[in-house]
Design a protein around this motif. Structure first.
Motif, PDB file in Angstrom:
ATOM      1  N   VAL A  63      39.389  43.320  47.439  1.00 25.42           N
ATOM      2  CA  VAL A  63      39.451  43.326  45.970  1.00 25.42           C
ATOM      3  C   VAL A  63      40.615  42.470  45.484  1.00 25.42           C
ATOM      4  O   VAL A  63      40.484  41.702  44.515  1.00 25.42           O
ATOM      5  CB  VAL A  63      39.568  44.766  45.461  1.00 25.42           C
ATOM      6  CG1 VAL A  63      39.860  44.785  43.962  1.00 25.42           C
ATOM      7  CG2 VAL A  63      38.293  45.550  45.748  1.00 25.42           C
ATOM      8  N   LEU A  64      41.752  42.593  46.142  1.00 25.96           N
ATOM      9  CA  LEU A  64      42.897  41.755  45.767  1.00 25.96           C
ATOM     10  C   LEU A  64      42.574  40.267  45.953  1.00 25.96           C
ATOM     11  O   LEU A  64      42.949  39.416  45.134  1.00 25.96           O
ATOM     12  CB  LEU A  64      44.117  42.142  46.593  1.00 25.96           C
ATOM     13  CG  LEU A  64      44.688  43.550  46.348  1.00 25.96           C
ATOM     14  CD1 LEU A  64      45.845  43.838  47.291  1.00 25.96           C
ATOM     15  CD2 LEU A  64      45.144  43.681  44.893  1.00 25.96           C
ATOM     16  N   VAL A  67      40.371  39.116  43.104  1.00 24.55           N
ATOM     17  CA  VAL A  67      41.169  38.852  41.896  1.00 24.55           C
ATOM     18  C   VAL A  67      41.917  37.533  42.036  1.00 24.55           C
ATOM     19  O   VAL A  67      42.002  36.741  41.095  1.00 24.55           O
ATOM     20  CB  VAL A  67      42.141  40.021  41.636  1.00 24.55           C
ATOM     21  CG1 VAL A  67      43.070  39.690  40.479  1.00 24.55           C
ATOM     22  CG2 VAL A  67      41.373  41.308  41.348  1.00 24.55           C
ATOM     23  N   ALA A  71      41.218  34.195  39.623  1.00 23.20           N
ATOM     24  CA  ALA A  71      42.275  33.653  38.758  1.00 23.20           C
ATOM     25  C   ALA A  71      42.520  32.170  38.983  1.00 23.20           C
ATOM     26  O   ALA A  71      43.208  31.533  38.175  1.00 23.20           O
ATOM     27  CB  ALA A  71      43.570  34.434  38.984  1.00 23.20           C
TER      28      ALA A  71
END
Length: 302
Positions: A63-64, A67, A71
């Protein structure tokens, strides 16, 4: 501009180390599917502690990473560029159009490299002879070096406006408005004046990474306070020039008439009769009104 004359803080555009956004998009979708599959699989089973630990060890970093990948996406349209900086340090410019990706901690500043068109205001300038004139120009410009445009001047668009005005004033005061004795005039030498103006603008705007593709004067006239006097002067000069041409033609025609009369022995003319004929012919040829013939039944001496 040579390196010796470049400003100390002058920047140079270089290519940025960015990646294709489509490749990273595929990686993003694949990782998202893997995370969703893991969540569905975990929800449909009765996991033990080891399975839960393994699930969390995969999902949390995934999940990190999702993200982080999300970005880093950005878009570049045609004739657009993105300047990349890392903690305030310029790292290059990306000019590749489409979906792009770069590490999210690197800042992106988009800048247009499209062609711009500016029509300057009418400026009152004193020409080389000190006569007040009104002058305006049209300038077609674009950003050639994005690093200089963004980091060497505070506001490159405002800088362009100010330098256009300064260049127009410089060119307007460098040449006279008009004049027959002058090699270059503002009114009569459009090509040369426009070339000089373009070179002046390129030299002034190079510090901001801007180049000029085309420019030309769009308005040129005497200032209202002297326009009437200058119009009368131009009319007088035109009348004098027309009269000069008329006299030159009349003299040639008189000379030709006298030569033909002498060659064909039509009449013998002494100096006094020749002078009278020249006078009559000049009056006929140079007069503004139609001549009225007078029949002389006597002689020239009566």
């Amino acid at each position: 501009m040579s390196d010796a004359h470049r400003p100390i803080n002058s920047s140079r555009e270089q290519a940025a180390a960015s990646m294709s956004g489509y490749v990273m998009l595929i990686a993003f979708v694949a990782l998202l599917i893997a995370v969703a599959f893991s969540i569905v699989r975990m929800a449909g089973s009765d996991p033990d502690d080891a399975a839960v630990f393994g699930f969390l060890a995969f999902v949390i970093p995934a999940v990190l990473l999702l993200v982080l990948i999300a970005a880093g996406f950005y878009m570049i349209q045609p004739n657009q560029a993105a300047a990349i900086t890392l903690f305030g340090s310029y790292r290059g410019t990306d000019r590749t159009t489409g979906l792009r990706w770069i590490w999210p901690w690197m800042m992106k500043t988009k800048i247009s490299v499209r062609t711009n068109n500016i029509l300057s205001d009418k400026l009152k300038v004193n020409d080389l002879r000190g006569n007040p004139i009104e002058i305006a120009t049209n300038v077609v410009w674009r950003v050639a070096d994005t690093a200089q445009a963004l980091y060497d001047v505070d506001d490159y668009k405002a800088f362009v406006d100010v330098q256009i005005e300064a260049a127009v004033r410089s060119i307007g005061s460098r040449y006279p408005y008009d004049g027959e004795d002058e090699d270059v005039t503002l009114r009569g030498s459009h090509a040369e004046v426009n070339t000089q103006l373009r070179e002046e603008l390129i030299a002034r705007l190079q510090v901001a990474g801007v180049t000029v593709d085309e420019c030309g004067l769009t308005h040129l006239a005497y200032a209202p306070e002297i326009a009437g006097a200058m119009l009368r002067r131009q009319q007088a000069e035109a009348v004098i020039a027309a009269r000069t041409k008329l006299v030159e033609g009349a003299v040639s025609m008189v000379e030709m008439a006298l030569d033909h009369l002498s060659e064909k022995n039509v009449v013998e003319l002494d100096d006094e009769r020749r002078a009278a004929m020249v006078s009559n012919l000049m009056v006929v040829l140079c007069g503004e009104r139609d001549t009225q013939p007078v029949v002389n039944t006597g002689t020239l001496y009566q």
